[in-house]
Design a protein around this motif. Structure first.
Motif, PDB file in Angstrom:
ATOM      1  N   VAL A  96       0.851  -1.195   0.000  1.00  0.00           N
ATOM      2  CA  VAL A  96       0.000   0.000   0.000  1.00  0.00           C
ATOM      3  C   VAL A  96       0.886   1.244   0.000  1.00  0.00           C
ATOM      4  O   VAL A  96       1.799   1.371   0.820  1.00  0.00           O
ATOM      5  N   ASP A  97       0.611   2.163  -0.926  1.00  0.00           N
ATOM      6  CA  ASP A  97       1.379   3.414  -0.997  1.00  0.00           C
ATOM      7  C   ASP A  97       0.858   4.464  -0.035  1.00  0.00           C
ATOM      8  O   ASP A  97       1.648   5.236   0.539  1.00  0.00           O
ATOM      9  N   LEU A  98      -0.454   4.529   0.138  1.00  0.00           N
ATOM     10  CA  LEU A  98      -1.047   5.588   0.969  1.00  0.00           C
ATOM     11  C   LEU A  98      -2.309   5.058   1.631  1.00  0.00           C
ATOM     12  O   LEU A  98      -3.100   4.361   0.995  1.00  0.00           O
ATOM     13  N   VAL A  99      -2.458   5.382   2.941  1.00  0.00           N
ATOM     14  CA  VAL A  99      -3.642   4.942   3.671  1.00  0.00           C
ATOM     15  C   VAL A  99      -4.342   6.153   4.274  1.00  0.00           C
ATOM     16  O   VAL A  99      -3.703   7.062   4.807  1.00  0.00           O
ATOM     17  N   ILE A 100      -5.670   6.182   4.144  1.00  0.00           N
ATOM     18  CA  ILE A 100      -6.501   7.214   4.770  1.00  0.00           C
ATOM     19  C   ILE A 100      -7.388   6.514   5.798  1.00  0.00           C
ATOM     20  O   ILE A 100      -8.173   5.631   5.448  1.00  0.00           O
ATOM     21  N   SER A 101      -7.241   6.903   7.060  1.00  0.00           N
ATOM     22  CA  SER A 101      -7.994   6.253   8.131  1.00  0.00           C
ATOM     23  C   SER A 101      -8.853   7.266   8.872  1.00  0.00           C
ATOM     24  O   SER A 101      -8.421   8.390   9.138  1.00  0.00           O
ATOM     25  N   ASP A 102     -10.063   6.833   9.217  1.00  0.00           N
ATOM     26  CA  ASP A 102     -10.910   7.654  10.077  1.00  0.00           C
ATOM     27  C   ASP A 102     -10.341   7.624  11.497  1.00  0.00           C
ATOM     28  O   ASP A 102      -9.677   6.668  11.908  1.00  0.00           O
ATOM     29  N   MET A 103     -10.589   8.686  12.268  1.00  0.00           N
ATOM     30  CA  MET A 103     -10.095   8.759  13.644  1.00  0.00           C
ATOM     31  C   MET A 103     -10.953   7.891  14.564  1.00  0.00           C
ATOM     32  O   MET A 103     -10.451   7.071  15.316  1.00  0.00           O
ATOM     33  N   ARG A 104     -12.275   8.106  14.516  1.00  0.00           N
ATOM     34  CA  ARG A 104     -13.176   7.409  15.435  1.00  0.00           C
ATOM     35  C   ARG A 104     -13.641   6.072  14.854  1.00  0.00           C
ATOM     36  O   ARG A 104     -14.446   6.039  13.922  1.00  0.00           O
ATOM     37  N   MET A 105     -13.100   4.981  15.409  1.00  0.00           N
ATOM     38  CA  MET A 105     -13.526   3.637  15.021  1.00  0.00           C
ATOM     39  C   MET A 105     -13.536   2.776  16.285  1.00  0.00           C
ATOM     40  O   MET A 105     -12.695   2.964  17.179  1.00  0.00           O
ATOM     41  N   PRO A 106     -14.453   1.854  16.373  1.00  0.00           N
ATOM     42  CA  PRO A 106     -14.504   0.975  17.555  1.00  0.00           C
ATOM     43  C   PRO A 106     -13.318   0.023  17.597  1.00  0.00           C
ATOM     44  O   PRO A 106     -12.702  -0.259  16.575  1.00  0.00           O
ATOM     45  N   VAL A 107     -12.991  -0.449  18.789  1.00  0.00           N
ATOM     46  CA  VAL A 107     -11.924  -1.425  19.056  1.00  0.00           C
ATOM     47  C   VAL A 107     -10.539  -0.807  18.831  1.00  0.00           C
ATOM     48  O   VAL A 107      -9.741  -0.661  19.743  1.00  0.00           O
TER      49      VAL A 107
END
Length: 428
Positions: A46-57
């Motif tokens: 993977v070259d680039l990852v976009i992640s949300d801040m609020r996620m469970p666990v």
């Protein structure tokens, strides 16, 4: 094809991101949780990852910290809401993210951020590869020269053969550097002498002229980039030729000099994003009256950027002794430029030049400021450009303490002062 991974526990967010980036020739992967994202990265590069801040666990901060630890070369972006600012700061510190993006996002902004991040990663990788190649070849050359010096009297024939090999290796090295010209835009200036700082001064004046002439930001940036690379066609010139003023060149030397803009255009031909800059560089020696080279274009037929570059380059070359043997004073250089209106230069560009040197007020109420005097809430009035022409921060960016710290760290190791302009009376 760059690979993007979107991680969010909300399916509608993932659908929106996939729909937004699908037309841009990226391979898109999605994950509904941080753990699923890590599982995917175990199998995919993977070259680039976009992640949300609020996620469970596993929230975005923990997820990106894991990504940093296991895949440090993957670019990390964080999606966050305004209410999550403290968590965002923690995520930046722990996961060393490239940029955070607030929700709801602007489609054009997020696409541009991803494009710039991928370009920066490519250029950093290319720079590292070229530096390693240069080191290896230099070590090989040192070893070879030592052996040649020890056996020069008894092995003259071998020395000539080795010398030919060195020339081939040197040509290959130049070719490799030119494929990454946006990173090494100032490679000519490393030769020293009159070229030191030339492209940077020409680029700064060209950008001022473009703004004074009300060109849009895209055209201004293209002219700025072209100015940074205006002399790359001289990369094959000898030290003697580089040091010779144009007025004192003989016929053979002038022949080489007249070809440098064509050579520059050829070097930039494989780089699709630099085709406009290549055209500007090709025509930088055209004259408004049609007596220039290489194509003898006249008046409005000359690209506007080339008309700007012609004036800016001549103004600096008059002062550093590249055009004539004796360096010309600032005042005399200005007078020569002004007298050239209508024949050597476009009258509109000369008028803008006169406005700049006479310090006429701009429409924008801004000022240049050092990093140590930056404060959170200040707004950039102009792009912040690195020494190699890379966009660090765009105009209208609102500074915060973290970004100010990043700018300070960026400036210190390179010992290169960043030009930072902010609005005088605007804050957020």
């Amino acid at each position: 094809m760059p690979v993007l991974l979107f991680v969010d526990d909300e399916p509608n967010i993932l659908s929106s991101l996939r729909r937004l980036f699908r037309p841009h020739s990226y391979k898109i992967l999605i994950a509904n949780s941080g753990q699923e994202g890590l599982d995917i990265m175990e199998k995919e590069t993977v070259d680039l990852v976009i992640s949300d801040m609020r996620m469970p666990v596993m929230d975005g901060a923990v997820f990106l910290t894991n990504v940093k630890a296991r895949w440090p070369n993957t670019i990390r972006l964080l999606l966050t809401g305004y209410a999550d600012i403290q968590s965002t700061i923690d995520a930046i510190n722990r996961g060393e993210i490239y940029r955070y993006i607030t929700k709801p996002w602007n489609d054009n902004d997020i696409v541009l951020v991803v494009k710039q991040a991928l370009e920066r990663k490519y250029l950093e990788n290319e720079k590292k590869r070229l530096e390693e190649l240069t080191f290896r070849q230099n070590e090989e050359l040192k070893s070879l020269n030592a052996n040649l010096e020890a056996k020069v009297e008894e092995r003259t024939a071998d020395l000539k053969k080795a010398h030919a090999s060195l020339l081939v290796a040197n040509d290959k090295l130049k070719s490799n550097f030119l494929t990454s010209i946006k990173v090494f835009s100032n490679v000519i200036e490393m030769r020293g002498n009159k070229l030191v700082g030339h492209s940077r001064r020409v680029a700064d004046l060209s950008r001022k002229l473009a703004k004074k002439l009300n060109l849009d930001s895209r055209e201004t940036q293209e002219i700025f980039v072209a100015a940074l690379m205006l002399d790359i066609g001289k990369i094959g010139f000898s030290d003697e030729l580089l040091a010779t003023p144009v007025s004192q060149m003989n016929g053979e030397e002038l022949g080489q000099f007249h070809k440098h803009t064509l050579r520059a255009e050829q070097l930039l031909m494989p780089l699709q994003d630099l085709q406009t800059a290549a055209k500007i560089i090709r025509h930088q020696h055209e004259r408004f009256d049609g007596r220039g080279f290489p194509d003898g274009l006249t008046g409005e037929n000359i690209p506007f950027g080339a008309r700007i570059l012609a004036l800016a380059s001549d103004y600096d070359n008059l002062q550093n002794g590249s055009l004539v043997a004796k360096r010309v004073s600032v005042e005399d250089a200005q007078a020569i430029i002004i007298r050239g209106a209508g024949n050597r230069y476009d009258e509109k560009v000369v008028l803008a030049f006169r406005q700049i040197i006479n310090n006429l007020p701009d429409d924008v109420d801004d000022k240049e400021i050092s990093i140590m005097h930056l404060e959170p809430g200040m707004i950039l009035s102009a792009d912040v450009i690195s020494k190699d022409g890379m966009l660090l921060l765009p105009a209208d960016y609102v500074l915060d303490q973290h970004i100010i710290g990043k700018l300070a760290l960026f400036e210190h190791p390179a010992s290169a002062k960043l030009v930072i302009r902010v609005y005088s009376n605007r804050r957020k």
